[in-house]
Design a protein around this motif. Sequence first.
Motif, mmCIF file in Angstrom:
data_model
loop_
_atom_site.group_PDB
_atom_site.id
_atom_site.type_symbol
_atom_site.label_atom_id
_atom_site.label_comp_id
_atom_site.label_asym_id
_atom_site.label_seq_id
_atom_site.Cartn_x
_atom_site.Cartn_y
_atom_site.Cartn_z
ATOM 1 N N GLY A 1 0.752 -1.246 0.000
ATOM 2 C CA GLY A 1 0.000 0.000 0.000
ATOM 3 C C GLY A 1 0.780 1.291 0.000
ATOM 4 O O GLY A 1 0.183 2.366 0.065
ATOM 5 N N HIS A 2 2.106 1.217 -0.096
ATOM 6 C CA HIS A 2 2.894 2.436 0.051
ATOM 7 C C HIS A 2 3.855 2.701 -1.101
ATOM 8 O O HIS A 2 4.798 3.470 -0.942
ATOM 9 N N GLY A 3 3.634 2.060 -2.237
ATOM 10 C CA GLY A 3 4.405 2.464 -3.396
ATOM 11 C C GLY A 3 5.370 1.445 -3.950
ATOM 12 O O GLY A 3 5.747 0.468 -3.298
ATOM 13 N N ARG A 4 5.764 1.724 -5.174
ATOM 14 C CA ARG A 4 6.623 0.836 -5.954
ATOM 15 C C ARG A 4 7.996 0.631 -5.313
ATOM 16 O O ARG A 4 8.577 -0.465 -5.402
ATOM 17 N N SER A 5 8.530 1.639 -4.646
ATOM 18 C CA SER A 5 9.874 1.510 -4.073
ATOM 19 C C SER A 5 9.942 0.356 -3.071
ATOM 20 O O SER A 5 10.979 -0.305 -2.941
ATOM 21 N N TYR A 6 8.847 0.106 -2.367
ATOM 22 C CA TYR A 6 8.847 -0.995 -1.406
ATOM 23 C C TYR A 6 8.804 -2.348 -2.103
ATOM 24 O O TYR A 6 9.326 -3.338 -1.582
ATOM 25 N N GLY A 7 8.190 -2.412 -3.291
ATOM 26 C CA GLY A 7 8.235 -3.643 -4.066
ATOM 27 C C GLY A 7 9.642 -3.977 -4.507
ATOM 28 O O GLY A 7 10.068 -5.141 -4.452
ATOM 29 N N VAL A 8 10.372 -2.969 -4.926
ATOM 30 C CA VAL A 8 11.769 -3.160 -5.315
ATOM 31 C C VAL A 8 12.590 -3.625 -4.114
ATOM 32 O O VAL A 8 13.400 -4.560 -4.207
ATOM 33 N N ALA A 9 12.373 -2.978 -2.969
ATOM 34 C CA ALA A 9 13.110 -3.357 -1.757
ATOM 35 C C ALA A 9 12.746 -4.769 -1.308
ATOM 36 O O ALA A 9 13.608 -5.526 -0.832
ATOM 37 N N LEU A 10 11.483 -5.138 -1.452
ATOM 38 C CA LEU A 10 11.047 -6.493 -1.087
ATOM 39 C C LEU A 10 11.764 -7.528 -1.942
ATOM 40 O O LEU A 10 12.249 -8.548 -1.429
ATOM 41 N N ALA A 11 11.850 -7.286 -3.239
ATOM 42 C CA ALA A 11 12.562 -8.217 -4.121
ATOM 43 C C ALA A 11 14.038 -8.294 -3.749
ATOM 44 O O ALA A 11 14.635 -9.378 -3.772
ATOM 45 N N GLY A 12 14.629 -7.158 -3.396
ATOM 46 C CA GLY A 12 16.029 -7.164 -2.972
ATOM 47 C C GLY A 12 16.235 -7.987 -1.714
ATOM 48 O O GLY A 12 17.230 -8.731 -1.597
ATOM 49 N N ALA A 13 15.316 -7.871 -0.759
ATOM 50 C CA ALA A 13 15.418 -8.669 0.464
ATOM 51 C C ALA A 13 15.258 -10.153 0.142
ATOM 52 O O ALA A 13 15.951 -11.005 0.720
ATOM 53 N N ALA A 14 14.351 -10.485 -0.790
ATOM 54 C CA ALA A 14 14.165 -11.875 -1.181
ATOM 55 C C ALA A 14 15.444 -12.449 -1.792
ATOM 56 O O ALA A 14 15.818 -13.600 -1.515
ATOM 57 N N GLU A 15 16.106 -11.670 -2.633
ATOM 58 C CA GLU A 15 17.375 -12.115 -3.206
ATOM 59 C C GLU A 15 18.402 -12.376 -2.117
ATOM 60 O O GLU A 15 19.155 -13.370 -2.180
ATOM 61 N N ALA A 16 18.458 -11.500 -1.116
ATOM 62 C CA ALA A 16 19.401 -11.682 -0.012
ATOM 63 C C ALA A 16 19.090 -12.963 0.774
ATOM 64 O O ALA A 16 19.997 -13.677 1.204
ATOM 65 N N VAL A 17 17.813 -13.260 0.958
ATOM 66 C CA VAL A 17 17.419 -14.479 1.669
ATOM 67 C C VAL A 17 17.839 -15.708 0.868
ATOM 68 O O VAL A 17 18.373 -16.675 1.429
ATOM 69 N N LEU A 18 17.622 -15.697 -0.433
ATOM 70 C CA LEU A 18 18.021 -16.835 -1.259
ATOM 71 C C LEU A 18 19.528 -17.047 -1.237
ATOM 72 O O LEU A 18 20.007 -18.181 -1.307
ATOM 73 N N ALA A 19 20.276 -15.963 -1.101
ATOM 74 C CA ALA A 19 21.740 -16.078 -1.017
ATOM 75 C C ALA A 19 22.188 -16.689 0.307
ATOM 76 O O ALA A 19 23.293 -17.244 0.393
ATOM 77 N N LEU A 20 21.341 -16.583 1.340
ATOM 78 C CA LEU A 20 21.680 -17.157 2.656
ATOM 79 C C LEU A 20 21.540 -18.668 2.668
ATOM 80 O O LEU A 20 22.182 -19.354 3.450
ATOM 81 N N ASP A 21 20.626 -19.173 1.861
ATOM 82 C CA ASP A 21 20.271 -20.593 1.914
ATOM 83 C C ASP A 21 21.429 -21.488 1.462
ATOM 84 O O ASP A 21 22.039 -21.221 0.431
#
Length: 250
Positions: free
Chosen positions: A230-250
């Motif tokens: 609900g707060h804009g496209r920038s948070y979608g980009v940040a969410l995808a970035g966090a997801a990439e970081a999580v996948l790198a941890l696995d």
Amino acid sequence: MTKRRGDAPERFFEAEAAGLEWLAAAGGARTARVAEVGPGWIELEHIAEVRPDRVSAREFGTALARTHAAGASAFGAPPDGWSGPLFIGRRPMAAAAETSWGRFYARDRVLAFLPIAEAAGNVSPAEAELVRRAAAVVASGAFDDDDPPARLHGDLWNGNVLWSAEGVVLIDPAAHGGHRETDLAMLHLFGCPFLAEVLDGYERERPLRAGWRDRVPLHQLHPLAVHAAGHGRSYGVALAGAAEAVLALD
């Protein structure tokens, strides 16, 4: 201080009151005292704010560790004695009774908000697929540990951390049972004055597991998913970035 909302969802402020009282019962971080509550309104004690300082920040960290240590009955559990709805901001938030943090977190705190973010156009199909892949890893238990369910504030961004002459006071919780690193990751995400001192006070009381800094993106998936909804496209980009970081941890 009285807050009123004519468009408040049913039992919205009652849920806030239950969360504040449950957190206060932990005997750790101070919360704003509830004077009265009713449909569409809540009256809280007035908090006279002052400038943040290092001593209060360190004391807050210690108190927050004690709140977390008070625990919850399960991952996703609502405040004790509360059987009504849960909210984060104005959005409904599911309750659960999971023994696995990963299953609960992926299903109810990340994926629950992803379709809303997609429909709003704030997360692209490719980004959504990244988030789903990361959530699948989380749900598998890859990051589960032996930490018991913590008593979380649940919406611990800087705007809900008030600095008073008597120390920090918390408001507007989305209280539930979760992993203690999630509250700390939200403080990182949105900034908190003297965060280093907050963390020092926390670790002196209850040390964090090794590698917790690497797991900050994991625990930011939830607030980023909520904000992407609900707060804009920038948070979608940040969410995808966090997801990439999580996948790198696995």
